[in-house]
Design a protein around this motif. Structure first.
Motif, PDB file in Angstrom:
ATOM      1  N   PRO A 201      47.482  26.496  36.667  1.00 21.85           N
ATOM      2  CA  PRO A 201      48.019  27.783  36.383  1.00 21.85           C
ATOM      3  C   PRO A 201      47.367  29.025  35.807  1.00 21.85           C
ATOM      4  O   PRO A 201      48.067  29.681  35.652  1.00 21.85           O
ATOM      5  CB  PRO A 201      49.256  27.280  35.218  1.00 21.85           C
ATOM      6  CG  PRO A 201      48.358  26.352  34.490  1.00 21.85           C
ATOM      7  CD  PRO A 201      47.630  25.588  35.629  1.00 21.85           C
ATOM      8  N   SER A 227      56.140  25.019  43.321  1.00 22.40           N
ATOM      9  CA  SER A 227      55.655  24.195  42.368  1.00 22.40           C
ATOM     10  C   SER A 227      55.667  24.800  40.983  1.00 22.40           C
ATOM     11  O   SER A 227      55.552  25.942  41.005  1.00 22.40           O
ATOM     12  CB  SER A 227      54.599  23.290  42.454  1.00 22.40           C
ATOM     13  OG  SER A 227      53.389  24.263  42.198  1.00 22.40           O
ATOM     14  N   VAL A 228      55.866  24.111  39.997  1.00 19.69           N
ATOM     15  CA  VAL A 228      55.979  24.677  38.483  1.00 19.69           C
ATOM     16  C   VAL A 228      54.569  25.476  38.377  1.00 19.69           C
ATOM     17  O   VAL A 228      54.494  26.370  37.558  1.00 19.69           O
ATOM     18  CB  VAL A 228      56.311  23.555  37.446  1.00 19.69           C
ATOM     19  CG1 VAL A 228      55.928  24.220  35.963  1.00 19.69           C
ATOM     20  CG2 VAL A 228      57.565  23.401  37.470  1.00 19.69           C
ATOM     21  N   ARG A 229      53.558  24.796  38.731  1.00 16.02           N
ATOM     22  CA  ARG A 229      52.128  25.410  38.463  1.00 16.02           C
ATOM     23  C   ARG A 229      52.153  26.769  39.239  1.00 16.02           C
ATOM     24  O   ARG A 229      51.544  27.801  38.882  1.00 16.02           O
ATOM     25  CB  ARG A 229      50.982  24.591  39.037  1.00 16.02           C
ATOM     26  CG  ARG A 229      51.025  23.357  37.970  1.00 16.02           C
ATOM     27  CD  ARG A 229      50.074  22.489  38.528  1.00 16.02           C
ATOM     28  NE  ARG A 229      49.776  21.334  37.424  1.00 16.02           N
ATOM     29  CZ  ARG A 229      49.138  21.094  36.419  1.00 16.02           C
ATOM     30  NH1 ARG A 229      48.093  22.159  36.144  1.00 16.02           N
ATOM     31  NH2 ARG A 229      48.845  20.059  35.549  1.00 16.02           N
ATOM     32  N   ILE A 231      54.656  28.756  39.635  1.00 16.09           N
ATOM     33  CA  ILE A 231      55.326  29.704  38.922  1.00 16.09           C
ATOM     34  C   ILE A 231      54.389  30.188  37.634  1.00 16.09           C
ATOM     35  O   ILE A 231      54.370  31.533  37.382  1.00 16.09           O
ATOM     36  CB  ILE A 231      56.774  29.304  38.565  1.00 16.09           C
ATOM     37  CG1 ILE A 231      57.537  28.725  39.558  1.00 16.09           C
ATOM     38  CG2 ILE A 231      57.500  30.235  37.463  1.00 16.09           C
ATOM     39  CD1 ILE A 231      57.661  29.843  40.727  1.00 16.09           C
ATOM     40  N   GLU A 232      53.901  29.372  37.009  1.00 15.11           N
ATOM     41  CA  GLU A 232      53.074  29.664  35.903  1.00 15.11           C
ATOM     42  C   GLU A 232      51.939  30.472  36.326  1.00 15.11           C
ATOM     43  O   GLU A 232      51.584  31.431  35.418  1.00 15.11           O
ATOM     44  CB  GLU A 232      52.560  28.199  35.319  1.00 15.11           C
ATOM     45  CG  GLU A 232      53.854  27.388  34.508  1.00 15.11           C
ATOM     46  CD  GLU A 232      53.260  26.117  34.136  1.00 15.11           C
ATOM     47  OE1 GLU A 232      54.042  25.344  33.524  1.00 15.11           O
ATOM     48  OE2 GLU A 232      52.212  25.491  34.786  1.00 15.11           O
ATOM     49  N   ARG A 235      53.397  34.102  36.481  1.00 12.44           N
ATOM     50  CA  ARG A 235      53.479  34.567  35.419  1.00 12.44           C
ATOM     51  C   ARG A 235      52.274  35.046  34.455  1.00 12.44           C
ATOM     52  O   ARG A 235      52.185  36.014  33.764  1.00 12.44           O
ATOM     53  CB  ARG A 235      54.638  33.670  34.321  1.00 12.44           C
ATOM     54  CG  ARG A 235      55.977  33.408  35.127  1.00 12.44           C
ATOM     55  CD  ARG A 235      56.688  34.727  35.214  1.00 12.44           C
ATOM     56  NE  ARG A 235      56.947  35.374  34.014  1.00 12.44           N
ATOM     57  CZ  ARG A 235      58.223  35.438  33.339  1.00 12.44           C
ATOM     58  NH1 ARG A 235      59.215  34.842  33.988  1.00 12.44           N
ATOM     59  NH2 ARG A 235      58.158  35.873  32.226  1.00 12.44           N
ATOM     60  N   ASP A 250      58.975  21.086  43.588  1.00 12.07           N
ATOM     61  CA  ASP A 250      59.985  21.005  42.667  1.00 12.07           C
ATOM     62  C   ASP A 250      61.306  21.581  42.682  1.00 12.07           C
ATOM     63  O   ASP A 250      61.561  22.468  43.990  1.00 12.07           O
ATOM     64  CB  ASP A 250      59.337  21.796  41.490  1.00 12.07           C
ATOM     65  CG  ASP A 250      58.137  21.020  40.829  1.00 12.07           C
ATOM     66  OD1 ASP A 250      58.237  19.805  40.852  1.00 12.07           O
ATOM     67  OD2 ASP A 250      57.068  21.761  40.356  1.00 12.07           O
ATOM     68  N   GLU A 254      63.520  23.117  37.339  1.00 14.64           N
ATOM     69  CA  GLU A 254      62.247  23.017  37.317  1.00 14.64           C
ATOM     70  C   GLU A 254      61.370  24.504  37.328  1.00 14.64           C
ATOM     71  O   GLU A 254      60.760  24.639  36.490  1.00 14.64           O
ATOM     72  CB  GLU A 254      61.405  22.133  37.817  1.00 14.64           C
ATOM     73  CG  GLU A 254      61.931  20.503  37.639  1.00 14.64           C
ATOM     74  CD  GLU A 254      61.261  19.429  38.631  1.00 14.64           C
ATOM     75  OE1 GLU A 254      60.904  18.402  37.999  1.00 14.64           O
ATOM     76  OE2 GLU A 254      61.005  19.974  39.609  1.00 14.64           O
ATOM     77  N   LEU A 255      61.892  25.072  38.611  1.00 16.96           N
ATOM     78  CA  LEU A 255      61.280  26.310  39.079  1.00 16.96           C
ATOM     79  C   LEU A 255      61.779  27.626  37.915  1.00 16.96           C
ATOM     80  O   LEU A 255      60.957  28.180  37.461  1.00 16.96           O
ATOM     81  CB  LEU A 255      61.462  26.729  40.343  1.00 16.96           C
ATOM     82  CG  LEU A 255      61.107  25.740  41.317  1.00 16.96           C
ATOM     83  CD1 LEU A 255      61.429  26.061  42.634  1.00 16.96           C
ATOM     84  CD2 LEU A 255      59.220  25.566  41.208  1.00 16.96           C
ATOM     85  N   LYS A 257      62.806  27.133  34.760  1.00 14.03           N
ATOM     86  CA  LYS A 257      62.491  26.719  33.445  1.00 14.03           C
ATOM     87  C   LYS A 257      61.219  27.061  33.573  1.00 14.03           C
ATOM     88  O   LYS A 257      60.715  27.872  32.161  1.00 14.03           O
ATOM     89  CB  LYS A 257      62.785  25.485  33.129  1.00 14.03           C
ATOM     90  CG  LYS A 257      62.247  24.902  31.715  1.00 14.03           C
ATOM     91  CD  LYS A 257      62.693  23.253  31.414  1.00 14.03           C
ATOM     92  CE  LYS A 257      62.180  23.097  30.091  1.00 14.03           C
ATOM     93  NZ  LYS A 257      62.553  21.663  29.870  1.00 14.03           N
ATOM     94  N   ALA A 258      60.300  26.976  34.450  1.00 18.02           N
ATOM     95  CA  ALA A 258      58.950  27.599  34.422  1.00 18.02           C
ATOM     96  C   ALA A 258      58.729  29.069  34.398  1.00 18.02           C
ATOM     97  O   ALA A 258      57.608  29.383  33.953  1.00 18.02           O
ATOM     98  CB  ALA A 258      58.135  26.915  35.564  1.00 18.02           C
TER      99      ALA A 258
END
Length: 288
Positions: A201, A227-229, A231-232, A235, A250, A254-255, A257-258
């Motif tokens: 991330p 994926s969550v990564r 999104i991270e 951000r 994901d 999950e997305l 929340k990330a």
């Protein structure tokens, strides 16, 4: 457009942003549900990309339809080397640099620190050879995530938006996919996590792509990934718009929340804006 009976526009109270999701799915954060007609949904979302100069797309699961081969192959590579890795254990590592994944599970299995580098190299070579065969043999089913993807990219470029790709693939795999899928005809830039100090991330790939495409303001950059990564990464980079897609790793909760600002089914759901001129194109040249 989506049928009104199947979609809800939900407004996260804390974020003040919107996300489209299927009715009936569980939610991880509080939402204020508003049901919109197709016409109102178009009006509510049509300006999402108006202030965007660059979109950075993930590849596997976001723009590339490959059925999760990359994760299955990496898992198989580790198992071939004696590392027992379950599907549940693999899931949080979607989007990560492959060496980081191998190192994590090698350490977890008790591999002595002095032997880690050799094991990571060995498993990594097995993975690269296997993924190269899976992606580029004549029977490969690798394709665009959407049949109209290239046309959609051309519309974005006609509207003045630059297109870039980032990935956890090794450089040779990324370049092979870029060429095979015709992304070289629309891409303004692309980068692999192997070309920066750290992959997702961490924000480094996005910042390098901004440099390559001469985009100055990160708030005018949109990051899109499954994926969550992803999104991270968006951000952490400070992107003005971070979009999650449900075509890959994901799920909606999950997305969100990330930290996703928007979640949609696939990349082509984002509306193409009218032609615009980036701020740096309107400035007079610096003659000092």
């Amino acid at each position: 457009m989506w049928a009104v009976s199947r979609r809800v526009l939900r407004l996260p109270q804390a974020l003040g942003q919107c996300a489209v999701r299927q009715i009936g799915q569980s939610q991880a954060v509080p939402y204020q549900p508003i049901t919109l007609s197709p016409t109102m949904l178009r009006k509510a979302t049509r300006t999402l990309l108006n202030d965007i100069d660059l979109i950075v797309y993930d590849m596997a699961g976001t723009t590339v339809q490959e059925g999760g081969i990359v994760y299955k192959t990496l898992q198989s590579a580790m198992r071939e080397d004696g590392l027992q890795v379950s599907d549940e254990e693999m899931h949080p590592w979607h989007g990560a640099k492959k060496e980081a994944v191998i190192e994590h599970f090698a350490l977890k299995a008790g591999t002595p620190p002095a032997d880690i580098a050799e094991r990571v190299t060995r498993v990594g070579e097995w993975f690269v050879n296997a993924i190269d065969e899976a992606y580029f043999n004549e029977a490969s089913a690798i394709d665009h995530i959407d049949i109209g993807l290239l046309g959609y990219f051309r519309q974005l470029k006609d509207a003045g938006i630059k297109i870039a790709f980032d990935t956890g693939y090794p450089e040779n795999i990324q370049k092979g996919l870029i060429k095979r899928l015709g992304f070289d005809k629309v891409a303004d830039a692309y980068i692999s996590s192997y070309q920066v100090a750290e992959g997702r991330p961490y924000p480094y790939m996005i910042h390098h792509l901004m440099e390559q495409t001469k985009v100055m303001n990160v708030k005018r950059v949109c990051k899109v990934g499954d994926s969550v990564r992803d999104i991270e990464e968006g951000r952490n980079a400070g992107c003005g718009l971070v979009v999650g897609v449900l075509s890959g790793a994901d799920d909606f909760d999950e997305l969100m929340k990330a930290g996703a600002h928007v979640v949609c089914e696939r990349v082509t759901d984002l509306p193409v804006p009218r032609r615009h001129v980036a701020p740096d194109e309107r400035r007079l040249p610096d003659l000092s």
